[in-house]
Design an enzyme around this catalytic site. Structure first.
Site, PDB file in Angstrom:
ATOM      1  N   ARG A 241       0.850  -1.188   0.000  1.00 33.65           N
ATOM      2  CA  ARG A 241       0.000   0.000   0.000  1.00 33.65           C
ATOM      3  C   ARG A 241       0.882   1.233   0.000  1.00 33.65           C
ATOM      4  O   ARG A 241       1.965   1.222   0.612  1.00 33.65           O
ATOM      5  CB  ARG A 241      -0.863   0.066   1.269  1.00 33.65           C
ATOM      6  CG  ARG A 241      -2.174  -0.678   1.205  1.00 33.65           C
ATOM      7  CD  ARG A 241      -3.187  -0.029   0.262  1.00 33.65           C
ATOM      8  NE  ARG A 241      -4.429  -0.773   0.205  1.00 33.65           N
ATOM      9  CZ  ARG A 241      -4.648  -1.844  -0.555  1.00 33.65           C
ATOM     10  NH1 ARG A 241      -3.714  -2.304  -1.362  1.00 33.65           N
ATOM     11  NH2 ARG A 241      -5.815  -2.445  -0.554  1.00 33.65           N
ATOM     12  N   GLU A 270      -2.130   7.993  -4.079  1.00 30.74           N
ATOM     13  CA  GLU A 270      -2.451   7.594  -5.453  1.00 30.74           C
ATOM     14  C   GLU A 270      -3.907   7.914  -5.784  1.00 30.74           C
ATOM     15  O   GLU A 270      -4.738   7.949  -4.871  1.00 30.74           O
ATOM     16  CB  GLU A 270      -2.165   6.095  -5.653  1.00 30.74           C
ATOM     17  CG  GLU A 270      -3.042   5.173  -4.804  1.00 30.74           C
ATOM     18  CD  GLU A 270      -2.643   3.707  -4.934  1.00 30.74           C
ATOM     19  OE1 GLU A 270      -1.454   3.368  -4.790  1.00 30.74           O
ATOM     20  OE2 GLU A 270      -3.559   2.906  -5.187  1.00 30.74           O
ATOM     21  N   HIS A 288      -1.083   0.370  -9.641  1.00 28.21           N
ATOM     22  CA  HIS A 288      -1.826  -0.481  -8.703  1.00 28.21           C
ATOM     23  C   HIS A 288      -2.551  -1.615  -9.446  1.00 28.21           C
ATOM     24  O   HIS A 288      -3.787  -1.717  -9.411  1.00 28.21           O
ATOM     25  CB  HIS A 288      -2.823   0.371  -7.895  1.00 28.21           C
ATOM     26  CG  HIS A 288      -3.232  -0.272  -6.600  1.00 28.21           C
ATOM     27  ND1 HIS A 288      -3.499   0.438  -5.461  1.00 28.21           N
ATOM     28  CD2 HIS A 288      -3.418  -1.570  -6.263  1.00 28.21           C
ATOM     29  CE1 HIS A 288      -3.841  -0.387  -4.480  1.00 28.21           C
ATOM     30  NE2 HIS A 288      -3.785  -1.626  -4.954  1.00 28.21           N
TER      31      HIS A 288
HETATM   32  C1  GLV Z   1      -5.330  -4.493  -3.840  1.00 26.25           C
HETATM   33  O1  GLV Z   1      -4.548  -3.645  -3.571  1.00 26.25           O
HETATM   34  C2  GLV Z   1      -5.978  -5.303  -2.854  1.00 26.25           C
HETATM   35  O2  GLV Z   1      -5.864  -4.990  -1.649  1.00 26.25           O
HETATM   36  O3  GLV Z   1      -6.642  -6.270  -3.228  1.00 26.25           O
END
Ligand code: GLV
Length: 332
Positions: A241, A270, A288
């Site tokens: 994250r 982000e 991401h």
């Molecule tokens: C993506 O970042 C998730 O947490 O699935």
């Protein structure tokens, strides 16, 4: 007439999942896939019984208080730092996520970022596309090896373990890791894994990957002090994250070559990316997408739908974040 539960689908999801949900619920779907501003989210949730969310919807005590009929928030993500989970539990609202279905896909991507970062794949591709390639040179885009190197993993949950298997069994890497809890000894032995303190992890890893959940405790787990402990030849990958890494400090370390390179799939704030990172050649940047295989994104949407159906039309959630809550009763 029996009223069907009302569900907000806060972002765009696969059509077949939407059709499944429509068999059970009265749906309100985000028309343009832009995350709802907070006041609009609160307004739209006011009369709902369930919500399918992604990381972009913050669910906290204020939202829950304004949605008295809400019984479940189903995140289409394994991470759930957008949820105030204690507030959900206190309000009797199920909070669910999508573990397991994305583990292997996300581990593949983590490994892809390790390889791309160490072996300078995007940097060299930019050079080629820009028309700068006019001869072969022995030291053109040389970087550290991945095979046989020391892989450091911070956060050894399901995804960390899947990355560990790839590193050890696929690339003959030595493995060191740090986690809240230690792996069972037989699993450590099978991976040849060494459980180390954080400083040792930082000092010894050739390639360090972050796979820990984001919380106030993990905020800026990697900042200037931690980066200073790493080898100047080391690489750092973050698929966990934004906020776990201090992106400004990382940009300085990369610019000053205090570490060799970084691969980032997640960013502080982000979809904005720190401008200093954008300007650097020795960082691989992706938007991401670690879980973004077609099959896995469908599986995540389906699991979020299973959770909604389980709570609002069945026997309970499949993958609750907290297993024992006193669920809110549906108002008569
Ligand atoms: C993506 O970042 C998730 O947490 O699935």
């Amino acid at each position: 007439m029996i009223h069907r539960p009302r569900v907000l689908v806060a972002r765009r999801i696969p059509t077949h999942t939407l059709e499944r949900l429509a068999q059970h619920f009265e749906l309100e779907v985000n028309p343009d896939d832009q995350p709802f501003p907070r006041d609009e989210l609160i307004r739209r949730l006011a009369d709902k019984h369930g919500a399918l969310t992604t990381g972009s919807e913050r669910i906290d005590a204020e939202v829950l208080a304004a949605a008295p009929g809400l019984r479940i928030v189903a995140n289409m993500a394994v991470g759930f730092n957008n949820f105030d989970v204690p507030a959900c539990t206190a309000a009797g609202v199920w909070a669910t996520n999508t573990p397991d279905v994305l583990t292997e896909t996300t581990a593949d991507f983590g490994f892809a970022l390790i390889l791309a970062t160490a072996r300078r794949i995007t940097e060299s591709e930019h050079f080629l596309r820009a028309g700068h390639w006019n001869r072969w040179s022995w030291d053109m885009f040389t970087g550290p090896d991945v095979h046989g190197a020391t892989l450091g993993i911070l956060g050894m949950g399901r995804i960390g373990q899947a990355i560990a298997r790839r590193g050890v069994h696929g690339f003959g890497m030595k493995l060191i890791y740090r986690n809240r809890s230690r792996l069972p000894l037989e699993q450590e032995a099978a991976l040849g894994a060494r459980f180390v303190d954080k400083d040792t992890l930082l000092r010894e890893a050739d390639h360090l990957i972050l796979v820990l959940p984001y919380s106030s405790e993990s905020h800026h787990s990697i900042g200037a002090a931690e980066l200073a402990l790493m080898k100047p030849t080391a690489t750092l990958v973050n698929i966990a994250r934004g906020g776990i890494v201090d992106d400004a400090a990382l940009a300085v370390a990369l610019r000053e070559r205090r570490i060799a390179a970084a691969g980032l799939d997640v960013f502080e704030g982000e979809p904005k990316v720190h401008p200093d990172l954008l300007a650097l050649p020795n960082v691989v940047l992706t938007p991401h997408i670690a879980s973004a295989s077609v099959a896995t994104r469908h599986a995540m949407a389906d699991l979020a739908a299973d959770n909604l159906i389980g709570v609002l039309a069945g026997s309970g959630p499949k993958t609750p974040i907290v297993a024992d809550i006193s669920p809110r009763m549906r108002p008569a």
